[in-house]
Design an enzyme around this catalytic site. Structure first.
Site, short mmCIF file in Angstrom:
data_model
loop_
_atom_site.label_atom_id
_atom_site.label_comp_id
_atom_site.label_asym_id
_atom_site.label_seq_id
_atom_site.Cartn_x
_atom_site.Cartn_y
_atom_site.Cartn_z
N HIS A 118 8.50 1.16 -28.91
CA HIS A 118 8.98 1.42 -27.54
C HIS A 118 8.43 0.37 -26.57
CE1 HIS A 118 9.00 5.71 -29.16
NE2 HIS A 118 10.23 5.57 -28.73
N MET A 123 8.45 1.64 -37.34
CA MET A 123 7.74 2.55 -36.44
C MET A 123 8.68 3.65 -35.95
SD MET A 123 5.00 0.45 -34.34
CE MET A 123 3.76 -0.48 -35.23
N ARG A 134 8.47 10.08 -35.62
CA ARG A 134 8.45 11.08 -36.70
C ARG A 134 7.51 10.67 -37.84
NH1 ARG A 134 14.13 12.00 -34.91
NH2 ARG A 134 14.19 14.18 -34.23
#
Ligand code: PAF
Length: 284
Positions: free
Chosen positions: A37, A186, A189
Site C-alpha cells: 500500500h 504482500m 490476508r
C-alpha cells in the site's frame, strides 16, 4: 496529515487544492496497510500534487461466509504509516455513510463478463461490491489519478473497464506487486497464516514462475495449468484455480496471444491467497 470521515469535509479539502491548480491522486484501501500500500502512496506522490488515501473495509465486496468481521482493522497504525509516507489526507467513511440506504438498496455497478470469471466465480458478487465502492470513492474524491496494485490483477481490469465504460474522468494506474524476500505477494490476508503455513505460502509465486517458464518454452496453456495445480497441491496448498489468460482482457489465451497473464488462487489454512505473473510468449 488530516483525517476526515465526512464527504463534506473531504470535498472541502480537495476543493482548496483544486482551486490552487493541484492534481489529486486517490489510493483506495481497506486498511491494515503493508509496504504494498505504501508503494501505491509513494507512486501517487510522483504523479500528483496531493494524495488522498481511503481506509474503508467494504462490506459489499465480502460474501456471506467470508472474513468481513475478522478482517484486520488497524486504523491508528495505518494513519501513522500514511503520515510517514507523505499522504496528505486520510478519508475513513463509515458503512452508513457509504451505504446510507443500506447495502440491499444501494445502486450497484456491474462490469459484465470480467466480474464473474476467476475470482468472481469463486466469490459471487465480489466484483460488483468492488466496482460499486470504487465508483463511489472516485465520485467522492474526484481525483485526476487513482492507483491500484497489480496483485489484484482482475480487480484492476474490472476498475479500468468500469472507468472506460462510464466515461469517468480519471487515469487508472496499475502498480507492480510488492513481494516479500521469498516471493510471497504482500497482502493483508497473509496475517491469517500460521508460521508453518507462512513457510509454505511462497510456493504460489514459485509455481507461477515455473508455469511462466513452461509457457515460454512452448507448452500449451492447458498442460501448464494442470501441472501448476498439481504443484500447488504437492506444496500443501489447495488450488482454487490456475488460469492462463490474455493480459489484455482476461479472455482464454488464444494461440495468437503473445501477452499473457497466469492467475492463481489457492487456499492455505484460513487464507485465500492470490497472485499472478505476466508472460510474453515468444513466437516460434
Ligand atoms: O484492493 C482493495 O483493498 C479493495 O478491493 C478496494 C480497491 C480498496 C475496494 O474496496
Amino acid at each position: 496529515m488530516d483525517r476526515v470521515a465526512r464527504i463534506e469535509d473531504l470535498r472541502e479539502r480537495v476543493a482548496i487544492w483544486r482551486s490552487a491548480g493541484e492534481r489529486v491522486a486517490l489510493v483506495a484501501t481497506m486498511g491494515n496497510l503493508h509496504r504494498g500500500h505504501l508503494v501505491l502512496v509513494s507512486e501517487a506522490r510522483k504523479c500528483a500534487d496531493r494524495v488522498v488515501a481511503s481506509v474503508f473495509v467494504n462490506p459489499l465486496q465480502f460474501g456471506a461466509n467470508e472474513d468481513l468481521d475478522a478482517y484486520p482493522r488497524t486504523l491508528e497504525e495505518d494513519q501513522r504509516l500514511l503520515t510517514a509516507e507523505g499522504c496528505d489526507l486520510l478519508f475513513t467513511p463509515t458503512p452508513s455513510l457509504v451505504y446510507p440506504r443500506g447495502q440491499e438498496a444501494q445502486t450497484r455497478v456491474e462490469v459484465p463478463g470480467l466480474s464473474t470469471i476467476l475470482c468472481g466465480a469463486s466469490r459471487p458478487g465480489h466484483f460488483v461490491g468492488v466496482a460499486t465502492v470504487v465508483c463511489k470513492l472516485l465520485n467522492m474524491v474526484q481525483p485526476e489519478v487513482a492507483l491500484f496494485g497489480e496483485k489484484d490483477f482482475q480487480q484492476l481490469m474490472v476498475i479500468r473497464r468500469m472507468v472506460e465504460d462510464l466515461d469517468m474522468p480519471v487515469e487508472v494506474i496499475g502498480v507492480p506487486t510488492v513481494r516479500e524476500a521469498d516471493g510471497l505477494a504482500m497482502s493483508s490476508r497473509n496475517g491469517y497464516l500460521t508460521p508453518e503455513e507462512r513457510a509454505r505460502a511462497p510456493a504460489l509465486n514459485r509455481v507461477l514462475i515455473e508455469a511462466a517458464a513452461a509457457l515460454q518454452a512452448g507448452e500449451e496453456p492447458d498442460a501448464v495449468e494442470t501441472a501448476a495445480r498439481r504443484a500447488l497441491s504437492r506444496a500443501g496448498l489447495r488450488p482454487d484455480y490456475v488460469s492462463v489468460r490474455s493480459a489484455a482482457d482476461l479472455s482464454q489465451a488464444a494461440p495468437a496471444d503473445d501477452a499473457l497473464v497466469i492467475l492463481a488462487a489457492a487456499y492455505l489454512g484460513r487464507a485465500r491467497l492470490i497472485d499472478n505473473l505476466r508472460v510474453t510468449r515468444a513466437r516460434p
